[in-house]
Design a protein around this motif. Structure first.
Motif, PDB file in Angstrom:
ATOM      1  N   VAL A  89       0.844  -1.198   0.000  1.00 46.10           N
ATOM      2  CA  VAL A  89       0.000   0.000   0.000  1.00 46.10           C
ATOM      3  C   VAL A  89       0.882   1.252   0.000  1.00 46.10           C
ATOM      4  N   THR A  90       1.915   1.195   0.808  1.00 43.82           N
ATOM      5  CA  THR A  90       2.824   2.337   0.887  1.00 43.82           C
ATOM      6  C   THR A  90       3.421   2.664  -0.473  1.00 43.82           C
ATOM      7  N   ASP A  91       3.902   1.624  -1.162  1.00 45.22           N
ATOM      8  CA  ASP A  91       4.499   1.842  -2.477  1.00 45.22           C
ATOM      9  C   ASP A  91       3.487   2.440  -3.447  1.00 45.22           C
ATOM     10  N   LEU A  92       2.277   1.887  -3.437  1.00 47.62           N
ATOM     11  CA  LEU A  92       1.255   2.367  -4.360  1.00 47.62           C
ATOM     12  C   LEU A  92       1.000   3.856  -4.159  1.00 47.62           C
ATOM     13  N   CYS A  93       0.852   4.250  -2.907  1.00 51.55           N
ATOM     14  CA  CYS A  93       0.566   5.653  -2.631  1.00 51.55           C
ATOM     15  C   CYS A  93       1.766   6.527  -2.967  1.00 51.55           C
ATOM     16  N   SER A  94       2.976   6.000  -2.742  1.00 49.50           N
ATOM     17  CA  SER A  94       4.164   6.773  -3.088  1.00 49.50           C
ATOM     18  C   SER A  94       4.200   7.071  -4.572  1.00 49.50           C
ATOM     19  N   ILE A  95       3.881   6.062  -5.366  1.00 51.10           N
ATOM     20  CA  ILE A  95       3.887   6.275  -6.817  1.00 51.10           C
ATOM     21  C   ILE A  95       2.853   7.322  -7.195  1.00 51.10           C
ATOM     22  N   PRO A 116       4.285   6.592 -17.372  1.00 46.45           N
ATOM     23  CA  PRO A 116       4.869   5.247 -17.347  1.00 46.45           C
ATOM     24  C   PRO A 116       4.674   4.523 -16.022  1.00 46.45           C
ATOM     25  N   SER A 117       4.363   5.260 -14.960  1.00 41.62           N
ATOM     26  CA  SER A 117       4.248   4.580 -13.664  1.00 41.62           C
ATOM     27  C   SER A 117       3.026   3.673 -13.607  1.00 41.62           C
ATOM     28  N   VAL A 118       2.154   3.779 -14.621  1.00 40.70           N
ATOM     29  CA  VAL A 118       1.031   2.845 -14.698  1.00 40.70           C
ATOM     30  C   VAL A 118       1.540   1.411 -14.642  1.00 40.70           C
ATOM     31  N   THR A 119       2.627   1.178 -15.352  1.00 37.87           N
ATOM     32  CA  THR A 119       3.204  -0.161 -15.374  1.00 37.87           C
ATOM     33  C   THR A 119       3.578  -0.618 -13.972  1.00 37.87           C
ATOM     34  N   ASP A 120       4.239   0.263 -13.231  1.00 40.13           N
ATOM     35  CA  ASP A 120       4.649  -0.085 -11.869  1.00 40.13           C
ATOM     36  C   ASP A 120       3.446  -0.386 -10.990  1.00 40.13           C
ATOM     37  N   LEU A 121       2.428   0.465 -11.099  1.00 38.10           N
ATOM     38  CA  LEU A 121       1.240   0.290 -10.263  1.00 38.10           C
ATOM     39  C   LEU A 121       0.624  -1.083 -10.510  1.00 38.10           C
ATOM     40  N   CYS A 122       0.480  -1.441 -11.770  1.00 43.31           N
ATOM     41  CA  CYS A 122      -0.139  -2.722 -12.086  1.00 43.31           C
ATOM     42  C   CYS A 122       0.751  -3.886 -11.661  1.00 43.31           C
ATOM     43  N   SER A 123       2.066  -3.673 -11.771  1.00 38.75           N
ATOM     44  CA  SER A 123       2.975  -4.735 -11.339  1.00 38.75           C
ATOM     45  C   SER A 123       2.795  -5.030  -9.862  1.00 38.75           C
ATOM     46  N   ILE A 124       2.702  -3.974  -9.084  1.00 37.72           N
ATOM     47  CA  ILE A 124       2.529  -4.168  -7.640  1.00 37.72           C
ATOM     48  C   ILE A 124       1.226  -4.897  -7.372  1.00 37.72           C
ATOM     49  N   MET A 125       0.162  -4.452  -8.043  1.00 43.27           N
ATOM     50  CA  MET A 125      -1.121  -5.116  -7.863  1.00 43.27           C
ATOM     51  C   MET A 125      -1.027  -6.589  -8.254  1.00 43.27           C
TER      52      MET A 125
END
Lengths: 110, 110
Positions: A84-90, B82-91
């Motif tokens: 959750v922390t990472d998501l919000c940071s992004i 581009p951070s969309v990619t990161d967000l989805c990766s975390i999910m």
DNA sequence: CCACTACATTACCATGTAGCGATATAGTGA
DNA sequence: TCACTATATCGCTACATGGTAATGTAGTGG
């Protein structure tokens, strides 16, 4: 991401984003990141009413973002998913980028 | 996160999560991660109807997740953030963790 | 057993929005 | 100008869900 996610996976991801798309729930998570809290403490910290808070906690729990520990009359909630922390940071990073962009535009405009 | 985000920031973050909380929009982004596409191409790729797709593209654009380039009759959309990619990766990582958890439970159950 | 507390659940209303058909806008070629 | 195409927008319906009051449930102390 890598190009092609199935509809099923997209549904699951969307569902998780949906859970985080509510300011009230982010507020709860934000408080819980400081440590375990009872429902009453969360009522005080978030200024949500008890019924509403319980509903949000139920959602957060059923989607695995938080966990509950019961002790006597009290329910103690805590963050179960540190990402959750990472998501919000992004997301914050995106917001900062937008703010900087505006600042640049403002400066250019002067 | 670092403890205490203001209500205003939480609102902004929640709003961005909300944009990503729709399977249709994730599908669009997923296609656009492969490169720029016209609306018609997106209709084919996503199987959304044109009106609905346009509405989603409008949302994605106004929230800064995609950008548009116009050329004659065509509108070309591309991922702007581009951070969309990161967000989805975390999910996805969260989902994988859940799957593994289930597998472990299943094995333990046998 | 009773009163009290902490929390969960239910029932309801109000709001937001996804989906869709119809229509508008705008660029293109003849 | 006219027909055609690509995209955007409008009007509408259906459904999901957030907020809240009322009620239910369960643990605790007397």
């Amino acid at each position: 991401m890598a190009g092609h996610l199935s509809n099923e996976v997209l549904d699951l991801i969307a569902e998780r984003f949906r859970i985080l798309s509510e300011p009230a729930r982010l507020k709860i998570l934000n408080v819980l990141l400081d440590g375990e809290r009872t429902v009453s403490e969360l009522v005080d910290a978030t200024e949500l009413n008890q019924a509403n808070l319980s509903k949000h906690l139920g959602l957060l729990r059923s989607s695995g973002f938080v966990e509950r520990r019961k002790d006597g009359l009290f329910s103690y909630y805590r963050v179960a998913d540190p990402s959750v922390t990472d998501l919000c940071s992004i997301m914050c990073g995106q917001l900062e980028a937008k703010v900087e962009e505006r600042m640049a535009l403002l400066e250019a405009g002067i």
